[in-house]
Design a protein around this motif. Structure first.
Motif, mmCIF file in Angstrom:
data_model
loop_
_atom_site.group_PDB
_atom_site.id
_atom_site.type_symbol
_atom_site.label_atom_id
_atom_site.label_comp_id
_atom_site.label_asym_id
_atom_site.label_seq_id
_atom_site.Cartn_x
_atom_site.Cartn_y
_atom_site.Cartn_z
ATOM 1 N N UNK A 10 0.829 -1.210 0.000
ATOM 2 C CA UNK A 10 0.000 0.000 0.000
ATOM 3 C C UNK A 10 0.862 1.259 0.000
ATOM 4 N N UNK A 11 1.969 1.246 0.730
ATOM 5 C CA UNK A 11 2.888 2.384 0.733
ATOM 6 C C UNK A 11 3.507 2.569 -0.651
ATOM 7 N N UNK A 12 3.911 1.470 -1.257
ATOM 8 C CA UNK A 12 4.500 1.536 -2.599
ATOM 9 C C UNK A 12 3.478 2.024 -3.623
ATOM 10 N N UNK A 13 2.242 1.560 -3.488
ATOM 11 C CA UNK A 13 1.179 1.988 -4.385
ATOM 12 C C UNK A 13 0.920 3.489 -4.240
ATOM 13 N N UNK A 14 0.940 3.977 -3.018
ATOM 14 C CA UNK A 14 0.756 5.416 -2.792
ATOM 15 C C UNK A 14 1.899 6.212 -3.406
ATOM 16 N N UNK A 15 3.107 5.674 -3.341
ATOM 17 C CA UNK A 15 4.254 6.338 -3.960
ATOM 18 C C UNK A 15 4.062 6.417 -5.476
ATOM 19 N N UNK A 16 3.554 5.357 -6.080
ATOM 20 C CA UNK A 16 3.272 5.345 -7.512
ATOM 21 C C UNK A 16 2.250 6.423 -7.862
ATOM 22 N N UNK A 17 1.214 6.540 -7.070
ATOM 23 C CA UNK A 17 0.169 7.542 -7.306
ATOM 24 C C UNK A 17 0.751 8.943 -7.170
ATOM 25 N N UNK A 18 1.588 9.154 -6.171
ATOM 26 C CA UNK A 18 2.211 10.457 -5.970
ATOM 27 C C UNK A 18 3.137 10.818 -7.129
ATOM 28 N N UNK A 19 3.894 9.847 -7.627
ATOM 29 C CA UNK A 19 4.770 10.105 -8.782
ATOM 30 C C UNK A 19 3.955 10.488 -10.011
ATOM 31 N N UNK A 20 2.868 9.771 -10.235
ATOM 32 C CA UNK A 20 1.998 10.070 -11.364
ATOM 33 C C UNK A 20 1.416 11.481 -11.229
ATOM 34 N N UNK A 21 0.919 11.806 -10.042
ATOM 35 C CA UNK A 21 0.342 13.136 -9.812
ATOM 36 C C UNK A 21 1.394 14.220 -10.003
#
Length: 91
Positions: A10-21
């Protein structure tokens, strides 16, 4: 152990979302429109909305290829494709 693995994902997934944003904001691209293009059947992504709220323009320089690779790593191939297509149009 199982909870630790889930928490890390979940932390890694949030990092992916933040990078995309961050990539979207830096390139003046609407992250919600790109997401909707890739996933037209899905409703608003709450995690994306939170990431966009927390993103500052040019706070971090995010390379296009890195965003595409991270999206693909998490199985977001449709979104990676849309990012790739928009990056070609921006050149």
């Amino acid at each position: 152990m199982k909870n630790k693995v889930i928490e890390q994902y979940e932390q890694d997934e949030n990092m992916m979302i933040q990078l995309f944003a961050q990539w979207c904001i830096n390139h003046e691209v609407d992250p919600f429109a790109l997401y909707q293009t890739a996933y037209p059947e899905q409703a608003t992504n709450e995690a994306l909305a939170k990431a966009v709220e927390e993103t500052e323009i040019n706070a971090v320089d995010v390379d296009t290829q890195s965003v595409i690779q991270v999206l693909q790593l998490f199985g977001n191939d449709p979104l990676a494709y849309v990012v790739s297509e928009i990056s070609i149009k921006m050149k």
